[in-house]
Scaffold this motif. Structure first.
Motif, short mmCIF file in Angstrom:
data_model
loop_
_atom_site.label_atom_id
_atom_site.label_comp_id
_atom_site.label_asym_id
_atom_site.label_seq_id
_atom_site.Cartn_x
_atom_site.Cartn_y
_atom_site.Cartn_z
N LYS A 288 -14.17 3.84 -8.33
CA LYS A 288 -13.18 2.75 -8.25
C LYS A 288 -12.71 2.48 -6.81
CE LYS A 288 -13.21 2.50 -12.74
NZ LYS A 288 -13.88 1.37 -13.42
N PHE A 289 -13.36 3.08 -5.82
CA PHE A 289 -12.96 2.84 -4.44
C PHE A 289 -13.16 1.37 -4.07
CE2 PHE A 289 -14.09 3.47 0.27
CZ PHE A 289 -12.77 3.40 0.66
N HIS A 295 -8.97 -5.32 -3.79
CA HIS A 295 -7.56 -5.72 -3.88
C HIS A 295 -6.98 -5.92 -2.48
CE1 HIS A 295 -3.17 -5.16 -4.36
NE2 HIS A 295 -3.36 -5.75 -5.54
N GLY A 296 -7.33 -5.02 -1.55
CA GLY A 296 -6.84 -5.15 -0.18
C GLY A 296 -7.39 -6.37 0.52
N GLU A 297 -8.64 -6.71 0.24
CA GLU A 297 -9.25 -7.91 0.84
C GLU A 297 -8.55 -9.18 0.34
OE1 GLU A 297 -13.87 -6.37 1.50
OE2 GLU A 297 -13.27 -7.22 -0.42
N LYS A 298 -8.18 -9.19 -0.92
CA LYS A 298 -7.52 -10.37 -1.49
C LYS A 298 -6.09 -10.50 -0.97
CE LYS A 298 -10.14 -10.55 -5.82
NZ LYS A 298 -10.09 -10.38 -7.30
N SER A 299 -5.39 -9.36 -0.82
CA SER A 299 -4.00 -9.41 -0.40
C SER A 299 -3.85 -9.61 1.11
CB SER A 299 -3.29 -8.11 -0.80
OG SER A 299 -3.82 -7.01 -0.09
N GLY A 300 -4.90 -9.29 1.88
CA GLY A 300 -4.82 -9.42 3.33
C GLY A 300 -4.25 -8.18 4.00
N TYR A 301 -4.00 -7.12 3.23
CA TYR A 301 -3.45 -5.88 3.78
C TYR A 301 -4.44 -4.73 3.56
CZ TYR A 301 0.94 -8.44 3.94
OH TYR A 301 1.92 -9.37 4.22
N LEU A 302 -5.69 -4.98 3.90
CA LEU A 302 -6.73 -3.99 3.64
C LEU A 302 -6.45 -2.68 4.37
CD1 LEU A 302 -9.45 -3.16 2.47
CD2 LEU A 302 -10.57 -4.25 4.42
N GLY A 303 -6.09 -2.76 5.65
CA GLY A 303 -5.83 -1.55 6.43
C GLY A 303 -4.74 -0.69 5.83
N ARG A 304 -3.60 -1.31 5.51
CA ARG A 304 -2.47 -0.57 4.94
C ARG A 304 -2.84 0.03 3.59
NH1 ARG A 304 0.82 2.31 6.76
NH2 ARG A 304 1.16 0.77 8.42
N GLU A 305 -3.57 -0.70 2.75
CA GLU A 305 -3.92 -0.19 1.43
C GLU A 305 -4.95 0.94 1.52
OE1 GLU A 305 -4.43 -2.79 -1.82
OE2 GLU A 305 -3.09 -4.33 -1.05
N LEU A 306 -5.83 0.87 2.51
CA LEU A 306 -6.76 1.97 2.72
C LEU A 306 -6.03 3.25 3.11
CD1 LEU A 306 -9.75 0.25 4.60
CD2 LEU A 306 -9.82 1.32 2.33
N LEU A 307 -5.01 3.12 3.94
CA LEU A 307 -4.21 4.29 4.33
C LEU A 307 -3.47 4.87 3.13
CD1 LEU A 307 -2.71 3.17 7.78
CD2 LEU A 307 -4.52 4.86 7.37
N ILE A 308 -2.95 4.00 2.28
CA ILE A 308 -2.26 4.46 1.06
C ILE A 308 -3.24 5.20 0.15
CG2 ILE A 308 -1.11 3.70 -1.05
CD1 ILE A 308 0.10 1.40 0.61
N TYR A 309 -4.44 4.63 0.00
CA TYR A 309 -5.46 5.25 -0.85
C TYR A 309 -5.86 6.62 -0.29
CZ TYR A 309 -9.58 5.62 -3.84
OH TYR A 309 -10.50 6.03 -4.76
N SER A 310 -5.97 6.71 1.04
CA SER A 310 -6.29 7.98 1.68
C SER A 310 -5.21 9.02 1.40
CB SER A 310 -6.45 7.78 3.18
OG SER A 310 -6.58 9.00 3.85
N GLU A 311 -3.95 8.61 1.45
CA GLU A 311 -2.84 9.53 1.17
C GLU A 311 -2.88 10.00 -0.28
OE1 GLU A 311 0.62 7.38 2.26
OE2 GLU A 311 0.21 7.45 4.42
#
Length: 358
Positions: A288-289, A295-311
């Motif tokens: 599901k990665f 979802h991050g690509e659609k919202s425009g906050y891909l970087g922030r969401e990737l960091l959240i997913y990493s956490e």
């Protein structure tokens, strides 16, 4: 890949280096203090020179070597490598040089080191008592098999002139420690041999091999996904474009697996594929990665969401480690319980035989 015959020479170099310079003590504490100094506006050079006396013995020697590296233009990662900082913690610091989050990267690395050290000490404390019991039980088994059982066998055979089934069962039980040690030795040897074999392969073949091993595959995917999302997310948040971020990760040499994975993704992105599509094609990421990326690509906050997913993955990994360590002691006590039961049987069966004869 490094030739395995070069390892002894490299180990000698490391030993000579440590003897001449001394060991760096309390690296997590060093990183925490350095992070605070960087936040207050100190440079990396000033910070490390200020903190060295608290973490090394041969201060002047260390300062001279670090100043020499700074004059040569070595970066922060190369200097930290000379302090014997494990490579796994340097990847985030390498990226932090690009995105300007050095203080945060050092603080996070210190937290990871402290957690790993805490888990290591906890595991040692949990295993100390069970291992001691196993050693004592093994000694009892050997002593009984060597001194007590031969006398019982002599009594039974002199009275009945035939082999006793209870004696045969007792002998079989008393060889349980031998079986356990042989199994443990074979398992350890297989793991060592497999590790050397895998390390000698190319990155692509390493990945293919590790992904075929059931339990290892789960943790391997988790680690790759965690590292990739953390590094890429940090660069995107710092203002890098997707293409630039992928190039930075691809060019670093601290984590060659991550570099290879990023190279494959970067080729797909170059040909117009979205990041989520490129990731979905590959089988080495956590399930599901790609949905999270989409979802991050659609919202425009891909970087922030990737960091959240990493956490989230980091918390998941730490939770698994804690659970695994909590299960180790009960598993050892179960083995000890089985050994005690076998010990009783191996003693009682011949004793009943002797009682019947008397």
């Amino acid at each position: 890949m490094r030739n395995m015959f070069q390892l002894p020479f490299e180990m000698k170099k490391i030993i000579r280096f440590r003897k001449s310079n001394g060991r760096v003590k309390q690296i997590p504490s060093l990183f925490n203090r350095m992070s605070s100094l960087l936040d207050e506006g100190y440079t990396f050079s000033d910070s490390i020179n200020m903190l060295l006396p608290y973490h090394v013995e041969n201060v002047e020697n260390w300062r001279g070597k670090i100043q020499e590296k700074l004059r040569r233009g070595d970066d922060v990662v190369e200097i930290l490598q000379s302090l014997a900082v494990p490579t796994q913690y340097l990847m985030a610091i390498k990226i932090a040089q690009e995105n300007g989050e050095m203080a945060l990267a050092l603080k996070n690395a210190a937290m990871q080191m402290e957690f790993n050290e805490k888990m290591r000490k906890k595991l040692i404390n949990l295993l100390a008592y069970p291992v001691l019991l196993i050693v004592i039980l093994t000694s009892v088994f050997i002593a009984f098999r060597k001194y007590f059982l031969p006398n019982i066998i002599e009594i039974i055979t002199s009275s009945t002139n035939e082999n006793s089934s209870s004696i045969n069962v007792a002998i079989m039980f008393l060889h349980l420690p031998d079986i356990l040690f042989i199994v443990a030795g074979l398992t350890f040897s297989i793991l060592i041999f497999s590790s050397f074999y895998i390390k000698k392969q190319g990155i692509k073949k390493q990945i293919n091999i590790l992904l075929k091993i059931p339990i290892v595959s789960y943790f391997y995917k988790l680690q790759i996904t965690r590292h990739f999302s953390s590094v890429l997310g940090g660069l995107l948040v710092a203002g890098f474009s997707l293409q630039q971020a992928l190039t930075v990760i691809q060019d670093q040499q601290l984590n060659k697996t991550l570099s290879y994975v990023t190279t494959v993704i970067e080729k797909s992105v170059k040909y117009g594929e979205s990041l989520s599509s490129a990731v979905s094609i590959m089988t080495m990421f956590f399930p599901k990665f790609e949905d999270f990326i989409k979802h991050g690509e659609k919202s425009g906050y891909l970087g922030r969401e990737l960091l959240i997913y990493s956490e989230l993955l980091d918390e998941k990994l730490q939770s698994i480690i804690k659970t695994g360590i909590a299960l180790v002691q009960p598993l050892f006590f179960l083995i000890i319980g089985i050994c005690i039961a076998v010990a009783y049987l191996s003693i009682l069966l011949p004793m009943y035989e002797v009682i019947e004869i008397i």
